[in-house]
Design an enzyme around this catalytic site. Structure first.
Site, PDB file in Angstrom:
ATOM      1  N   ASN A   9       0.868  -1.186   0.000  1.00 14.73           N
ATOM      2  CA  ASN A   9       0.000   0.000   0.000  1.00 14.73           C
ATOM      3  C   ASN A   9       0.903   1.234   0.000  1.00 14.73           C
ATOM      4  O   ASN A   9       1.517   1.551   1.011  1.00 14.73           O
ATOM      5  CB  ASN A   9      -0.898  -0.038   1.252  1.00 14.73           C
ATOM      6  N   LYS A  11       0.113   4.329  -0.286  1.00 15.64           N
ATOM      7  CA  LYS A  11      -0.491   5.540   0.296  1.00 15.64           C
ATOM      8  C   LYS A  11      -0.242   6.732  -0.651  1.00 15.64           C
ATOM      9  O   LYS A  11      -0.211   6.544  -1.861  1.00 15.64           O
ATOM     10  CB  LYS A  11       0.043   5.770   1.703  1.00 15.64           C
ATOM     11  N   HIS A  96      -9.374   1.328   4.966  1.00 19.87           N
ATOM     12  CA  HIS A  96      -8.076   1.462   5.644  1.00 19.87           C
ATOM     13  C   HIS A  96      -8.220   2.388   6.855  1.00 19.87           C
ATOM     14  O   HIS A  96      -9.010   3.334   6.825  1.00 19.87           O
ATOM     15  CB  HIS A  96      -7.037   2.031   4.665  1.00 19.87           C
ATOM     16  N   GLU A  98      -6.521   4.756   7.907  1.00 19.68           N
ATOM     17  CA  GLU A  98      -6.322   6.188   7.626  1.00 19.68           C
ATOM     18  C   GLU A  98      -7.576   6.794   6.993  1.00 19.68           C
ATOM     19  O   GLU A  98      -7.882   7.963   7.228  1.00 19.68           O
ATOM     20  CB  GLU A  98      -5.083   6.375   6.734  1.00 19.68           C
ATOM     21  N   GLU A 168      -5.194  -4.903  10.685  1.00 18.14           N
ATOM     22  CA  GLU A 168      -4.136  -3.908  10.869  1.00 18.14           C
ATOM     23  C   GLU A 168      -4.382  -3.144  12.173  1.00 18.14           C
ATOM     24  O   GLU A 168      -5.167  -2.187  12.187  1.00 18.14           O
ATOM     25  CB  GLU A 168      -4.140  -2.911   9.712  1.00 18.14           C
ATOM     26  N   GLY A 174       2.635   2.330  10.681  1.00 24.55           N
ATOM     27  CA  GLY A 174       3.590   3.423  10.489  1.00 24.55           C
ATOM     28  C   GLY A 174       4.301   3.835  11.771  1.00 24.55           C
ATOM     29  O   GLY A 174       4.939   4.885  11.814  1.00 24.55           O
ATOM     30  N   SER A 214       3.615  -2.031  10.240  1.00 19.22           N
ATOM     31  CA  SER A 214       5.070  -2.073  10.417  1.00 19.22           C
ATOM     32  C   SER A 214       5.690  -3.424  10.049  1.00 19.22           C
ATOM     33  O   SER A 214       6.598  -3.910  10.713  1.00 19.22           O
ATOM     34  CB  SER A 214       5.443  -1.672  11.850  1.00 19.22           C
TER      35      SER A 214
HETATM   36  P1  PGA Z   1       2.976   0.357   7.553  1.00 21.55           P
HETATM   37  O1  PGA Z   1       1.508   0.564   6.938  1.00 21.55           O
HETATM   38  O2  PGA Z   1       3.513  -0.928   7.003  1.00 21.55           O
HETATM   39  O3  PGA Z   1       3.764   1.563   7.114  1.00 21.55           O
HETATM   40  O4  PGA Z   1       2.822   0.283   9.041  1.00 21.55           O
HETATM   41  C1  PGA Z   1       0.645  -0.531   6.767  1.00 21.55           C
HETATM   42  C2  PGA Z   1      -0.666  -0.051   6.204  1.00 21.55           C
HETATM   43  O5  PGA Z   1      -1.109   1.050   6.539  1.00 21.55           O
HETATM   44  O6  PGA Z   1      -1.298  -0.769   5.405  1.00 21.55           O
END
Ligand code: PGA
Length: 256
Positions: A9, A11, A96, A98, A168, A174, A214
């Protein structure tokens, strides 16, 4: 037995030029490699069409990061499933964290998007996860249960068969804080049992449940060793070709 899928992903990262260069390098790095998982990349909207041309005919699939539930109309700034199919997508990330946090998406609208994605022929990657506060209050199962119940409301077994679920934990996205393999496994088991209870054991065993938060080349192999983890949704570590390839090749780079 569920398939194994590794999804990146991106983003809001990479220009069209950067995305095309990444896709070409990824295709080259994975060409003729045996025994790979299914691979999905989710560039931003602007780069989808160009990336689709670069990966065409390879084993890499294209996903979008969001979509609107209507087919077309007066929804300024939005993109429909039909447009995503035309741009070359076979899949779309829905719900997601976010999107939930910054854009106010709720389980009900996520449910509509899942319906719309399926109707358009896109395979959704449906994201769920608890916040740190919810975990500290030991409410993970209540929260994940509600996200599953409301998000998958009125979808039947043939719909759910086409959906990948991404667990997640919001506190792990992140942040560099990964859920331990045991914490992730516990929630993946809960999700699989939920599907077995509400649908069927057979469907639950086929459902692909990805872990996200992460994920790195260092921790992927241990996460993948858990019986109910069928792959990963990778954010930050999917932006660099070498790092993403090492995650995709977790079987051969174990412990490196
Ligand atoms: P990340 O993001 O691997 O940077 O923690 C995962 C995601 O948001 O799908």
């Amino acid at each position: 037995m569920a398939r194994t899928v590794i999804a990146g992903n991106w983003k809001m990262n990479k220009t069209i030029g950067e995305a095309v260069a990444f896709a070409a390098a990824l295709r080259k790095a994975l060409a003729d490699k045996p025994d790979l998982p299914e691979i999905v990349i989710a560039p931003p909207f602007t780069a989808l069409h160009a990336v689709s041309a670069v990966i065409s005919g390879s084993a890499i699939c294209l996903a979008a990061q969001n979509m609107h539930e209507a087919e077309k109309g007066a929804f300024t700034g939005e993109i429909s499933g039909v447009m995503l199919r035309e741009a070359g997508c076979s899949s779309v990330i829905i719900g997601h964290s976010e999107r939930r946090t910054f854009f106010g998406e709720k389980n009900q609208s996520i449910n509509k998007k899942l319906f719309a994605a399926l109707r358009t022929g896109l395979n959704p990657i449906f994201c769920i996860g608890e916040t740190l506060q919810e975990r500290e209050e030991n409410r993970m199962e209540e929260v994940i249960g509600a996200q599953l119940k409301e998000g998958l409301n009125n979808l039947d077994d043939s719909d759910i068969r086409r959906i990948l679920i991404a667990y997640e934990p919001v506190w792990a996205i992140g942040t560099g804080k990964t859920a331990t393999p045991a914490q992730a496994q516990e929630m993946h088991r809960f999700i699989r049992n939920w599907i077995a209870g509400g649908h069927s054991k057979e469907l639950s065993e086929e459902t692909v449940i990805l872990y996200g938060g992460s994920v790195t080349p260092q921790n992927i192999a241990l996460l993948m060793s858990q019986p109910d983890i069928n792959g990963a949704l990778v954010g930050g570590a999917s932006l660099d070709v070498e790092s993403f390839v090492r995650i995709v090749e977790y079987k051969s780079t174990q412990g490196v």
